[in-house]
Write a protein that holds these residues in place. Structure first.
Motif, PDB file in Angstrom:
ATOM      1  N   VAL A   7       4.038  -9.290  -9.909  1.00  0.00           N
ATOM      2  CA  VAL A   7       2.969  -9.573  -8.947  1.00  0.00           C
ATOM      3  C   VAL A   7       1.819  -8.609  -9.249  1.00  0.00           C
ATOM      4  O   VAL A   7       2.014  -7.596  -9.906  1.00  0.00           O
ATOM      5  CB  VAL A   7       3.437  -9.367  -7.490  1.00  0.00           C
ATOM      6  CG1 VAL A   7       4.390 -10.453  -7.066  1.00  0.00           C
ATOM      7  CG2 VAL A   7       4.068  -8.007  -7.322  1.00  0.00           C
ATOM      8  N   GLY A   8       0.642  -8.947  -8.765  1.00  0.00           N
ATOM      9  CA  GLY A   8      -0.513  -8.107  -9.010  1.00  0.00           C
ATOM     10  C   GLY A   8      -0.402  -6.792  -8.269  1.00  0.00           C
ATOM     11  O   GLY A   8       0.252  -6.713  -7.230  1.00  0.00           O
ATOM     12  N   ARG A   9      -1.011  -5.733  -8.817  1.00  0.00           N
ATOM     13  CA  ARG A   9      -1.013  -4.450  -8.109  1.00  0.00           C
ATOM     14  C   ARG A   9      -1.829  -4.577  -6.839  1.00  0.00           C
ATOM     15  O   ARG A   9      -2.866  -5.212  -6.811  1.00  0.00           O
ATOM     16  CB  ARG A   9      -1.625  -3.369  -8.995  1.00  0.00           C
ATOM     17  CG  ARG A   9      -0.607  -2.755  -9.913  1.00  0.00           C
ATOM     18  CD  ARG A   9      -1.222  -1.657 -10.698  1.00  0.00           C
ATOM     19  NE  ARG A   9      -1.347  -0.445  -9.881  1.00  0.00           N
ATOM     20  CZ  ARG A   9      -1.634   0.734 -10.405  1.00  0.00           C
ATOM     21  NH1 ARG A   9      -1.868   0.855 -11.674  1.00  0.00           N
ATOM     22  NH2 ARG A   9      -1.721   1.790  -9.630  1.00  0.00           N
ATOM     23  N   ARG A  10      -1.353  -3.966  -5.797  1.00  0.00           N
ATOM     24  CA  ARG A  10      -1.996  -3.987  -4.481  1.00  0.00           C
ATOM     25  C   ARG A  10      -2.063  -5.383  -3.886  1.00  0.00           C
ATOM     26  O   ARG A  10      -2.887  -5.667  -3.044  1.00  0.00           O
ATOM     27  CB  ARG A  10      -3.379  -3.328  -4.532  1.00  0.00           C
ATOM     28  CG  ARG A  10      -3.304  -1.903  -5.026  1.00  0.00           C
ATOM     29  CD  ARG A  10      -4.414  -1.030  -4.559  1.00  0.00           C
ATOM     30  NE  ARG A  10      -4.504  -0.912  -3.118  1.00  0.00           N
ATOM     31  CZ  ARG A  10      -3.721  -0.132  -2.375  1.00  0.00           C
ATOM     32  NH1 ARG A  10      -2.766   0.566  -2.948  1.00  0.00           N
ATOM     33  NH2 ARG A  10      -3.878  -0.073  -1.082  1.00  0.00           N
ATOM     34  N   GLU A  11      -1.182  -6.249  -4.358  1.00  0.00           N
ATOM     35  CA  GLU A  11      -1.084  -7.578  -3.763  1.00  0.00           C
ATOM     36  C   GLU A  11      -0.148  -7.494  -2.553  1.00  0.00           C
ATOM     37  O   GLU A  11       0.749  -6.667  -2.522  1.00  0.00           O
ATOM     38  CB  GLU A  11      -0.513  -8.541  -4.797  1.00  0.00           C
ATOM     39  CG  GLU A  11      -0.634  -9.996  -4.418  1.00  0.00           C
ATOM     40  CD  GLU A  11      -0.165 -10.892  -5.553  1.00  0.00           C
ATOM     41  OE1 GLU A  11       0.821 -11.601  -5.347  1.00  0.00           O
ATOM     42  OE2 GLU A  11      -0.784 -10.861  -6.635  1.00  0.00           O
ATOM     43  N   ILE A  12      -0.381  -8.365  -1.564  1.00  0.00           N
ATOM     44  CA  ILE A  12       0.478  -8.353  -0.371  1.00  0.00           C
ATOM     45  C   ILE A  12       1.810  -9.035  -0.694  1.00  0.00           C
ATOM     46  O   ILE A  12       1.834 -10.142  -1.225  1.00  0.00           O
ATOM     47  CB  ILE A  12      -0.216  -9.047   0.812  1.00  0.00           C
ATOM     48  CG1 ILE A  12      -1.383  -8.190   1.276  1.00  0.00           C
ATOM     49  CG2 ILE A  12       0.764  -9.295   1.950  1.00  0.00           C
ATOM     50  CD1 ILE A  12      -2.041  -8.645   2.538  1.00  0.00           C
ATOM     51  N   VAL A  13       2.890  -8.335  -0.409  1.00  0.00           N
ATOM     52  CA  VAL A  13       4.209  -8.925  -0.612  1.00  0.00           C
ATOM     53  C   VAL A  13       4.962  -8.936   0.717  1.00  0.00           C
ATOM     54  O   VAL A  13       4.630  -8.196   1.634  1.00  0.00           O
ATOM     55  CB  VAL A  13       5.028  -8.152  -1.670  1.00  0.00           C
ATOM     56  CG1 VAL A  13       4.447  -8.344  -3.041  1.00  0.00           C
ATOM     57  CG2 VAL A  13       5.137  -6.682  -1.324  1.00  0.00           C
ATOM     58  N   VAL A  14       5.972  -9.796   0.787  1.00  0.00           N
ATOM     59  CA  VAL A  14       6.791  -9.895   1.997  1.00  0.00           C
ATOM     60  C   VAL A  14       8.244  -9.683   1.598  1.00  0.00           C
ATOM     61  O   VAL A  14       8.573  -9.769   0.415  1.00  0.00           O
ATOM     62  CB  VAL A  14       6.579 -11.257   2.696  1.00  0.00           C
ATOM     63  CG1 VAL A  14       5.130 -11.459   3.062  1.00  0.00           C
ATOM     64  CG2 VAL A  14       7.057 -12.403   1.834  1.00  0.00           C
ATOM     65  N   ARG A  41       9.748  -4.744   2.608  1.00  0.00           N
ATOM     66  CA  ARG A  41       8.867  -4.789   3.773  1.00  0.00           C
ATOM     67  C   ARG A  41       7.558  -5.471   3.419  1.00  0.00           C
ATOM     68  O   ARG A  41       7.209  -5.604   2.245  1.00  0.00           O
ATOM     69  CB  ARG A  41       8.563  -3.374   4.246  1.00  0.00           C
ATOM     70  CG  ARG A  41       9.745  -2.707   4.873  1.00  0.00           C
ATOM     71  CD  ARG A  41       9.545  -1.236   4.923  1.00  0.00           C
ATOM     72  NE  ARG A  41       9.073  -0.830   6.236  1.00  0.00           N
ATOM     73  CZ  ARG A  41       8.917   0.444   6.581  1.00  0.00           C
ATOM     74  NH1 ARG A  41       9.150   1.396   5.735  1.00  0.00           N
ATOM     75  NH2 ARG A  41       8.513   0.750   7.782  1.00  0.00           N
ATOM     76  N   VAL A  42       6.827  -5.862   4.455  1.00  0.00           N
ATOM     77  CA  VAL A  42       5.492  -6.404   4.227  1.00  0.00           C
ATOM     78  C   VAL A  42       4.601  -5.238   3.818  1.00  0.00           C
ATOM     79  O   VAL A  42       4.582  -4.206   4.482  1.00  0.00           O
ATOM     80  CB  VAL A  42       4.927  -7.033   5.516  1.00  0.00           C
ATOM     81  CG1 VAL A  42       3.532  -7.569   5.274  1.00  0.00           C
ATOM     82  CG2 VAL A  42       5.836  -8.131   6.014  1.00  0.00           C
ATOM     83  N   GLY A  43       3.907  -5.385   2.704  1.00  0.00           N
ATOM     84  CA  GLY A  43       3.054  -4.287   2.274  1.00  0.00           C
ATOM     85  C   GLY A  43       2.339  -4.600   0.982  1.00  0.00           C
ATOM     86  O   GLY A  43       2.316  -5.743   0.527  1.00  0.00           O
ATOM     87  N   LEU A  44       1.750  -3.551   0.401  1.00  0.00           N
ATOM     88  CA  LEU A  44       1.005  -3.715  -0.845  1.00  0.00           C
ATOM     89  C   LEU A  44       1.796  -3.083  -1.980  1.00  0.00           C
ATOM     90  O   LEU A  44       2.346  -1.997  -1.838  1.00  0.00           O
ATOM     91  CB  LEU A  44      -0.353  -3.015  -0.740  1.00  0.00           C
ATOM     92  CG  LEU A  44      -1.218  -3.436   0.454  1.00  0.00           C
ATOM     93  CD1 LEU A  44      -2.493  -2.604   0.495  1.00  0.00           C
ATOM     94  CD2 LEU A  44      -1.564  -4.904   0.381  1.00  0.00           C
ATOM     95  N   VAL A  45       1.836  -3.771  -3.109  1.00  0.00           N
ATOM     96  CA  VAL A  45       2.606  -3.286  -4.256  1.00  0.00           C
ATOM     97  C   VAL A  45       1.871  -2.131  -4.920  1.00  0.00           C
ATOM     98  O   VAL A  45       0.659  -2.155  -5.056  1.00  0.00           O
ATOM     99  CB  VAL A  45       2.781  -4.406  -5.298  1.00  0.00           C
ATOM    100  CG1 VAL A  45       3.649  -3.929  -6.439  1.00  0.00           C
ATOM    101  CG2 VAL A  45       3.387  -5.620  -4.654  1.00  0.00           C
ATOM    102  N   ASP A  46       2.634  -1.138  -5.321  1.00  0.00           N
ATOM    103  CA  ASP A  46       2.046  -0.001  -6.010  1.00  0.00           C
ATOM    104  C   ASP A  46       2.914   0.329  -7.215  1.00  0.00           C
ATOM    105  O   ASP A  46       4.135   0.245  -7.147  1.00  0.00           O
ATOM    106  CB  ASP A  46       1.990   1.195  -5.052  1.00  0.00           C
ATOM    107  CG  ASP A  46       1.002   2.242  -5.527  1.00  0.00           C
ATOM    108  OD1 ASP A  46       0.125   1.880  -6.339  1.00  0.00           O
ATOM    109  OD2 ASP A  46       1.112   3.394  -5.094  1.00  0.00           O
ATOM    110  N   LEU A  47       2.266   0.666  -8.318  1.00  0.00           N
ATOM    111  CA  LEU A  47       2.995   1.033  -9.534  1.00  0.00           C
ATOM    112  C   LEU A  47       2.455   2.363 -10.006  1.00  0.00           C
ATOM    113  O   LEU A  47       1.268   2.492 -10.303  1.00  0.00           O
ATOM    114  CB  LEU A  47       2.793  -0.035 -10.609  1.00  0.00           C
ATOM    115  CG  LEU A  47       3.429   0.244 -11.965  1.00  0.00           C
ATOM    116  CD1 LEU A  47       4.940   0.235 -11.874  1.00  0.00           C
ATOM    117  CD2 LEU A  47       2.980  -0.784 -12.987  1.00  0.00           C
ATOM    118  N   GLU A  48       3.333   3.374 -10.016  1.00  0.00           N
ATOM    119  CA  GLU A  48       2.867   4.674 -10.470  1.00  0.00           C
ATOM    120  C   GLU A  48       3.945   5.314 -11.322  1.00  0.00           C
ATOM    121  O   GLU A  48       5.076   5.477 -10.863  1.00  0.00           O
ATOM    122  CB  GLU A  48       2.516   5.561  -9.264  1.00  0.00           C
ATOM    123  CG  GLU A  48       1.156   6.223  -9.418  1.00  0.00           C
ATOM    124  CD  GLU A  48       0.745   6.958  -8.157  1.00  0.00           C
ATOM    125  OE1 GLU A  48       0.281   6.281  -7.221  1.00  0.00           O
ATOM    126  OE2 GLU A  48       0.925   8.176  -8.111  1.00  0.00           O
TER     127      GLU A  48
END
Lengths: 230, 250
Positions: A7-14, A41-48
């Motif tokens: 999924v895209g970074r900072r995309e909303i996921v459920v 959880r509902v939130g924004l994806v982050d990759l670090e």
């Protein structure tokens, strides 16, 4: 090669969304099952640094040792106080973790912190088996000062603070208010005049509402300057 | 023709059901998330004529204290039908049926919730049926998983549910109240698509083995469709909250 995010970074996921397959490591609010990483959880994806996590948009405050929190005294016991820090657990502030002197007695305790008082405290210990333990020993801790108390979602606290404190530093500078942010979402504001405080409160609510928009720090700075006629 | 004068044969005429659906059609579904300000999470769901409001509180301190579990959160669930939700006024006290449905809904949701993240707390789910027309336990489950996700409670997956039944000797999806009463069988199924797991399976009436297998497959297939609607409803809510910048990054 590190597997890419699905999924895209900072995309909303459920909950249940598949985020990645393969080599990426699971971070916060995700679950790894058979090499697959799912959102919890509902939130924004982050990759670090090869770690996939979800930055939640909603949720309750979960205490962590070292957190600064602002709580309300619920009850004075024999050796300490019970403090409501807006977590699923009642926090304990023992007499020994305050600057109080002398023998412990219920009358003495009430003289230090009264039921209903707000305290600025630090979480010194918390784990799954025990309720959070607070301390008011330390610079800036103790009975809360301030004219206004604002409550925001604890999930929006990082945004209110900003990267390396950029947002909160700006807000303090522009409004001239003393602002203390508890990790549990309680914010204390105390300024020179009523107007500055009101602007600060308004700005904090706007940061909570628009936490995910781009260029928010600049927007807030403009708003505060405009409101204060500078 | 008034519903009370229908006979079981009337339920299916020329392949059409009383409300104009075919055997494999769901009723129209509407989902909304975050409808209540005071609850930690909430959802409103319309499934055909069912209208259901769900509120979730928690994780919060468990009260009374003895219900707290040392290793995970206690999940409490209350399914309740409003007195005005049915034709004949229903007494507001929880009936035997409501207590049972509360239990099965709780057990349908439990596998999805990571209750071990919040030991000694309680997560409370309130499902209030405002208007009922058959299949309200499934709609309740669909609403409750949305409300749980909205409350920010960690979940393995959303739980989607729908029912299959048998009317006039024919398999039919998502029975309405009249079809449930006059039909030969009703089987609610709750399902977690990501893990391909069934979390609720009940059956009233009788199916042959083949009907059961075909019915289960049909139910699972449609749970997946409902699941997509649930995800959409959640995303829609948060895109509105976050504004267009939500996916644009910092």
């Amino acid at each position: 090669m590190v597997a890419p995010l699905l999924v895209g970074r900072r995309e909303i996921v459920v909950p249940g969304d598949l985020l990645a397959e393969g080599d990426l490591r699971p971070g916060d609010n995700v679950l790894r099952e058979d090499n697959r990483i799912y959102a919890l959880r509902v939130g924004l994806v982050d990759l670090e640094g090869g770690r996939v996590s979800v930055v939640p948009l909603k949720g309750c405050y979960f205490p962590r040792p070292g957190d600064l929190v602002i709580g309300r005294i619920v009850e004075a016991g024999l050796t300490g106080w019970e403090v409501d820090i807006l977590a699923p657990y009642p926090a304990l502030l023992p007499m020994s973790e305050t600057y109080a002197k002398g023998q412990a007695s219920k009358a003495d305790l009430s003289a230090i912190f009264f039921t209903g008082d707000m305290v600025i405290a630090k979480v010194i210990a918390f784990d799954r088996t025990r309720d959070p333990l607070l301390t008011t020993k330390g610079p800036g801790l103790g009975k809360a000062f301030g004219n206004r108390v604002v409550r925001i979602s604890p999930m929006k606290v990082p945004r209110l603070i900003g990267r390396k404190g950029s947002m909160i530093t700006m807000l303090k500078r522009e409004t001239g208010c003393r602002i203390i942010v508890g990790q549990n979402g309680v914010v204390l504001i105390s300024g020179r005049d009523d107007r500055a405080e009101r602007v600060a409160v308004e700005a904090i609510y706007r940061i909570e509402r628009e936490a995910h928009t781009k260029g928010l720090t600049d927007g807030i700075e403009d708003m505060v300057r405009r409101e204060l006629g500078r | 023709m008034p519903m009370s004068q229908l006979s079981p044969e009337d339920l299916l005429r020329n392949g059409m059901r009383v409300d104009g659906r075919r055997w494999n059609e769901l009723r129209p579904i509407k989902m909304e998330v975050g409808v209540l300000d005071k609850a930690d999470g909430s959802a409103y769901i319309e499934h055909g004529k069912n209208k259901i409001l769900v509120a979730v509180y928690g994780p919060r301190e468990a009260h009374p204290k003895h219900i707290a579990l040392p290793d995970r959160a206690t999940i409490k669930c209350r399914y309740h039908m409003a007195p005005f939700s049915v034709d004949e006024r229903k007494p507001p006290a929880p009936s035997r049926r409501e207590i049972e449905i509360s239990k099965v809904i709780r057990e349908a949701l439990e596998p999805a919730i990571l209750s071990e993240y919040y030991p000694r707390t309680s997560i409370d789910i309130f499902i209030e049926v405002l208007q009922s027309d058959g299949g309200s336990r499934c709609a309740g489950i669909n609403g409750a998983s949305l409300a749980l996700a909205d409350a920010g409670i960690p979940m393995r997956d959303l739980v989607a549910a729908c029912a299959v039944g048998k009317i006039a000797g024919q398999l039919a999806l998502d029975l309405s109240d009249v079809e449930d009463k006059l039909g030969e069988a009703d089987m609610p199924v709750a399902y977690m698509p990501t893990y391909d797991s069934v979390t609720l399976l009940q059956m009233d009436g009788s199916f042959t083995h083949d009907e059961f297998m075909a019915g289960l497959e049909l139910a699972v297939e449609n749970c997946k469709r409902i699941y997509q609607m649930q995800k959409e409803a959640l995303r829609r809510q948060y895109l509105e909250v976050g504004g267009e910048g939500a996916s644009a990054g910092r």
